[in-house]
Design a protein around this motif. Structure first.
Motif, PDB file in Angstrom:
ATOM      1  N   VAL A  19       0.731  -1.243   0.065  1.00  0.00           N
ATOM      2  CA  VAL A  19      -0.041  -0.099  -0.160  1.00  0.00           C
ATOM      3  C   VAL A  19       0.824   1.308   0.006  1.00  0.00           C
ATOM      4  CG1 VAL A  19      -1.663   1.484   1.292  1.00  0.00           C
ATOM      5  CG2 VAL A  19      -1.986  -1.250   1.159  1.00  0.00           C
ATOM      6  N   ASN A  20       1.990   1.392   0.572  1.00  0.00           N
ATOM      7  CA  ASN A  20       2.848   2.334   0.717  1.00  0.00           C
ATOM      8  C   ASN A  20       3.576   2.386  -0.505  1.00  0.00           C
ATOM      9  OD1 ASN A  20       4.561   4.029   2.936  1.00  0.00           O
ATOM     10  ND2 ASN A  20       3.235   2.499   3.903  1.00  0.00           N
ATOM     11  N   ALA A  21       3.736   1.418  -1.214  1.00  0.00           N
ATOM     12  CA  ALA A  21       4.573   1.597  -2.590  1.00  0.00           C
ATOM     13  C   ALA A  21       3.263   2.207  -3.661  1.00  0.00           C
ATOM     14  CB  ALA A  21       4.853   0.135  -3.209  1.00  0.00           C
ATOM     15  N   LEU A  22       2.197   1.774  -3.541  1.00  0.00           N
ATOM     16  CA  LEU A  22       1.031   2.177  -4.403  1.00  0.00           C
ATOM     17  C   LEU A  22       0.973   3.595  -4.110  1.00  0.00           C
ATOM     18  CD1 LEU A  22      -1.330  -0.911  -4.433  1.00  0.00           C
ATOM     19  CD2 LEU A  22       0.097  -0.238  -6.255  1.00  0.00           C
ATOM     20  N   THR A  23       0.858   3.954  -3.048  1.00  0.00           N
ATOM     21  CA  THR A  23       0.587   5.339  -2.436  1.00  0.00           C
ATOM     22  C   THR A  23       1.508   6.401  -2.916  1.00  0.00           C
ATOM     23  OG1 THR A  23      -0.685   4.523  -0.501  1.00  0.00           O
ATOM     24  CG2 THR A  23       0.117   6.946  -0.607  1.00  0.00           C
TER      25      THR A  23
END
Length: 296
Positions: A174-178
């Motif tokens: 989720v951090n990467a996608l954000t």
């Protein structure tokens, strides 16, 4: 031909068809850049393991660097496969990794970045320590935005930042996608490839709706394709049927040269530069550059 040896003909216009059964476009060599940055950040993501995420990150990154682009590869998987595949040996022996960047105050992004054997391509390494970060970050304020904040100081130094995500849809992913503008989804040409895509799409939509409205799917990449088997041809047909023009024309064939290149810690474009796999990733680089240019 970099895409596949399997070429059909469209009876309506006699245009050659690639393995995706669509006319093969011609992707021009990109123009040289007068200056670098700011980088487009792209997550290479699929919660299913063994679909070619790391192989794609390494070889697409190296092919982009061949085109004169400055590239940073981010190993965001505790297994550290990206770091191993770029010749960094046992990741547990690294002095500094992305874990230190995430969890220790005062560590600068530039301190952790390592050069690779490919000119113009750098690495932000990882190892098993990163597995503890997911638990430790849970109680942090704005925990989904931490990676994006850490990459911000180096965005101006690169043209593309590619994040090799772990095979899960947890907080690290989720951090990467954000942090990303785009998502590249490798899909293995086998039956189970399609089963988890709905969950991945749901996660991407949630991140887009709640955390990162700029997030887009750059494309789906068919990997481990074998034109000799009916099964892989049928699965590729289903992928194209489901996602249409979001599926890249370039298809990555199954070959033993990819694991051979991993063993020696080099991209296939250096290990076996004239191979079908190397040419396929070069063609993919031209295709994604064209898509990214159109996406702005």
């Amino acid at each position: 031909m970099a895409l596949s040896t399997a070429i059909a003909t469209d009876p309506r216009n006699a245009a050659p068809l690639g393995p995706t059964l669509r006319p093969i476009p011609s992707f021009p060599d990109p123009a040289p850049l007068a200056e670098h940055g700011p980088a487009r950040i792209v997550s290479v993501c699929n919660q299913k393991g063994g679909v070619g995420k790391t192989t794609t990150t390494i070889n697409l990154g190296a092919s982009l660097a061949e085109q004169g682009r400055r590239v940073l590869l981010v190993d965001f998987d505790p297994q550290g496969a990206l770091s191993v595949g770029l010749g960094k040996g046992d990741p547990r022996q690294l002095d500094m990794t992305i874990y230190n960047l995430l969890m220790e105050r005062g560590v600068e992004t530039e301190e952790v970045i390592l050069p690779t054997s490919v000119e113009g391509m750098d690495l932000l390494p990882s190892n098993i320590d990163l597995s503890g970060a997911e638990v430790q970050l849970v109680h942090e304020v704005g925990r989904e935005y931490i990676l994006g904040g850490l990459l911000k100081p180096v965005v101006a130094d690169y043209d593309y930042i590619m994040i090799d995500c772990q095979p899960s849809l947890g907080l690290l992913t989720v951090n990467a996608l954000t942090a990303s503008q785009g998502v590249l989804v490798p899909l293995e040409c086998e039956y189970f490839a399609m089963r988890g895509v709905a969950l991945l799409m749901e996660t991407i939509e949630k991140v887009k709706g709640r955390l990162n409205p700029e997030l887009t799917i750059d494309g789906f990449l068919a990997t481990m394709y074998d034109s000799r088997t009916l099964h892989t041809r049928e699965v590729l047909g289903r992928i194209v049927e489901a996602f249409g023009e979001k599926v890249f024309h370039t298809v990555i064939n199954r070959t033993v040269r990819f694991p051979d290149a991993t063993v020696v810690g080099e991209p296939i474009t250096r290990f076996d530069p004239s191979s079908m796999g190397a040419n396929a990733y070069r063609e993919l680089a031209k295709e994604v550059l064209q898509r990214w240019q159109l996406a702005g």
